[in-house]
Design an enzyme around this catalytic site. Structure first.
Site, PDB file in Angstrom:
ATOM      1  N   HIS A 166       1.893   4.592  -2.831  1.00 56.01           N
ATOM      2  CA  HIS A 166       2.013   6.041  -2.598  1.00 56.01           C
ATOM      3  C   HIS A 166       3.406   6.532  -2.994  1.00 56.01           C
ATOM      4  O   HIS A 166       3.551   7.579  -3.643  1.00 56.01           O
ATOM      5  CB  HIS A 166       1.792   6.351  -1.112  1.00 56.01           C
ATOM      6  CG  HIS A 166       0.377   6.173  -0.642  1.00 56.01           C
ATOM      7  ND1 HIS A 166      -0.706   6.672  -1.343  1.00 56.01           N
ATOM      8  CD2 HIS A 166      -0.130   5.572   0.470  1.00 56.01           C
ATOM      9  CE1 HIS A 166      -1.819   6.389  -0.687  1.00 56.01           C
ATOM     10  NE2 HIS A 166      -1.502   5.706   0.402  1.00 56.01           N
ATOM     11  N   HIS A 176       0.842  -1.205   0.000  1.00 55.13           N
ATOM     12  CA  HIS A 176       0.000   0.000   0.000  1.00 55.13           C
ATOM     13  C   HIS A 176       0.879   1.259   0.000  1.00 55.13           C
ATOM     14  O   HIS A 176       0.680   2.173  -0.818  1.00 55.13           O
ATOM     15  CB  HIS A 176      -0.902  -0.011   1.233  1.00 55.13           C
ATOM     16  CG  HIS A 176      -1.776   1.191   1.370  1.00 55.13           C
ATOM     17  ND1 HIS A 176      -3.086   1.232   0.940  1.00 55.13           N
ATOM     18  CD2 HIS A 176      -1.525   2.437   1.893  1.00 55.13           C
ATOM     19  CE1 HIS A 176      -3.603   2.425   1.182  1.00 55.13           C
ATOM     20  NE2 HIS A 176      -2.673   3.171   1.762  1.00 55.13           N
ATOM     21  N   GLU A 177       1.832   1.309   0.922  1.00 55.58           N
ATOM     22  CA  GLU A 177       2.708   2.476   1.023  1.00 55.58           C
ATOM     23  C   GLU A 177       3.627   2.603  -0.184  1.00 55.58           C
ATOM     24  O   GLU A 177       3.977   3.713  -0.597  1.00 55.58           O
ATOM     25  CB  GLU A 177       3.521   2.409   2.321  1.00 55.58           C
ATOM     26  CG  GLU A 177       2.696   2.452   3.601  1.00 55.58           C
ATOM     27  CD  GLU A 177       1.890   3.731   3.744  1.00 55.58           C
ATOM     28  OE1 GLU A 177       2.321   4.779   3.213  1.00 55.58           O
ATOM     29  OE2 GLU A 177       0.818   3.689   4.382  1.00 55.58           O
TER      30      GLU A 177
END
Length: 346
Positions: A21, A17-18
Site C-alpha cells: 500500500h 502487505h502494508e
C-alpha cells in the site's frame, strides 16, 4: 521460541502487505503520513520526507496511514484526490504484495526441497489401476479442475466431498498423449474416506531454474485455490464455522510444526516454516480481496463502481458501510478466538 517465530512470521506478512500500500500510494502521489512496524506506543520514530517511520511497542504487524484514507480531505495529496487508477492500484497493492511474497518464498522452498509433479503410482486393487491408469501417468485434470501439483490429487476428496463419491472424469498424459477415463473412487473403511488409488511416484523432485519458477507459480496458485475452496465449503455449510482457525490456532500450529521439525533437523524447521508462511501470506491476500466492507476487496468494489459510473460514492456513505463491515469482522474474530481457545483446551 515458537511464539517468537510465530510473531515474526505474522509481522513479516502484514508488513509486506502494508508496504505494498505504501509504495503504490507514494508512486500515485498520495501522502503516507506514517508507516509503522507494530502497534501501540512508539519506541522510535524518524521523519523522512513527508512520512514518519515508526517502530511500535507491540510487535504485531504494522500499518500504512494515508491522508484522507477514511474520509474527505481538501489536501491535494489525500487518498480521495488521487487519480482513480492510482487509488485502485494502491488498494490492490497490499494483497498483490502478499502473493509476491508467497512466490518468493515458494522459489526458496522449491529450490531447496523440490516440487511435487502430479505423476502417479497406482495402488494394487485401487480404482485408478482398475480403470487402466499406470505408474508414471501424469494426471492433468479431474472433472473440471486442472491439476498442477500432486497435492491437488491428494486433497481432492477434502475440497470436493460430494464429487469424490461419484464417478470422476480423469484426464492424464502417457507417453506424450492425452487420455481420459471415468471411474468411481472406492470407499476405504480403514481410512474412512473415498480413495482414487494413487500415490506420488517421485515425491518431491528438483529441477532447473525454469522448472523452479514454473512450480513456484503453481505453488502460489495451489494455496489460493485451496483457500477459495475452503471458503466455498464454509459458505455451502460443508464445514462448520467452529472449524475455522484464527491467530491463536495458527500460533499453536506453528508451535507444533516447529517442535516436530526441530526433532528432525534445522533444514526441516526452515522448510516447514516457509511452507506455513506461503499458506498464510496467500491466505491473507485472498481474504483481503473478498468483496466485503472494511477489506481491500470492499474498497475496490466502491472504486470499480466509480470507474463504471464516473461518480464517486459519497465518502460518508462509504465510511458507514466500512464501519458496519468492521464491526461484523470484529464479531467474527471474537468467534474465531473463542474456537481457538476451546480447541486448545479440548
Amino acid at each position: 521460541m515458537s511464539i517468537v517465530i510465530a510473531i515474526i512470521i505474522f509481522s513479516l506478512i502484514i508488513i509486506i502487505h502494508e508496504a505494498g500500500h505504501c509504495i503504490l500510494a507514494k508512486s500515485s502521489g498520495i501522502r503516507v503520513e506514517e508507516f509503522t512496524v507494530g502497534f501501540g506506543p512508539t519506541i522510535i520514530g524518524k521523519q523522512i520526507g513527508e512520512t514518519k517511520y515508526s517502530l511500535k511497542l507491540l510487535p504485531f504487524g504494522g500499518a500504512c496511514m494515508m491522508t484522507g484514507e477514511d474520509g474527505e480531505s481538501d489536501d491535494p495529496k489525500a487518498f480521495g484526490n488521487a487519480s482513480l487508477p492510482g487509488r485502485i492500484l494502491t488498494v490492490f497493492a497490499g494483497p498483490f504484495f502478499n502473493f509476491l511474497l508467497a512466490f518468493v518464498l515458494a522459489v526458496i522452498l522449491i529450490s531447496a526441497a523440490g516440487y511435487d509433479a502430479p505423476v502417479i503410482s497406482v495402488t494394487d486393487g485401487g480404482a485408478a489401476k482398475t480403470a487402466g491408469l499406470c505408474d508414471g501417468d501424469r494426471i492433468v485434470k479431474i472433472n473440471n479442475d486442472n491439476i498442477l501439483v500432486y497435492r491437488e490429487i491428494a486433497n481432492f476428496s477434502v475440497l470436493h466431498p460430494s464429487a469424490i463419491q461419484e464417478e470422476l472424469t480423469v484426464t492424464y498424459i502417457r507417453d506424450g498423449e492425452k487420455h481420459t477415463v471415468s471411474f468411481k473412487p472406492v470407499y476405504d473403511e480403514e481410512e474412512g474416506r473415498y480413495l482414487i488409488g494413487v500415490t506420488s511416484k517421485d515425491g518431491r523432485t528438483k529441477g532447473n531454474v525454469l522448472r523452479v519458477l514454473q512450480y513456484s507459480a503453481y505453488e502460489v496458485e495451489y494455496w489460493i485455490e485451496t483457500t477459495l475452496g475452503s471458503l466455498k465449503l464454509l459458505i455451502l455449510r460443508k464445514v462448520s464455522p467452529t472449524e475455522m482457525s484464527g491467530p491463536v490456532g495458527i500460533v499453536n500450529t506453528i508451535s507444533e510444526t516447529y517442535t516436530e521439525s526441530a526433532a528432525i533437523s534445522v533444514f526441516a524447521v526452515v522448510i516447514n516454516l516457509i511452507n506455513i508462511s506461503i499458506l498464510l501470506t496467500a491466505n491473507l491476500g485472498v481474504m483481503n480481496l473478498l468483496p466485503l466492507p472494511a477489506l481491500d476487496g470492499g474498497r475496490l468494489i466502491f472504486l470499480f463502481a466509480e470507474l463504471i459510473t464516473g461518480k464517486k460514492v459519497p465518502p460518508e456513505k462509504e465510511g458507514f458501510v466500512h464501519m458496519i463491515g468492521f464491526i461484523l469482522l470484529m464479531a467474527l474474530m471474537v468467534l474465531i478466538l473463542f474456537n481457538d481457545i476451546r480447541n486448545l483446551l479440548m
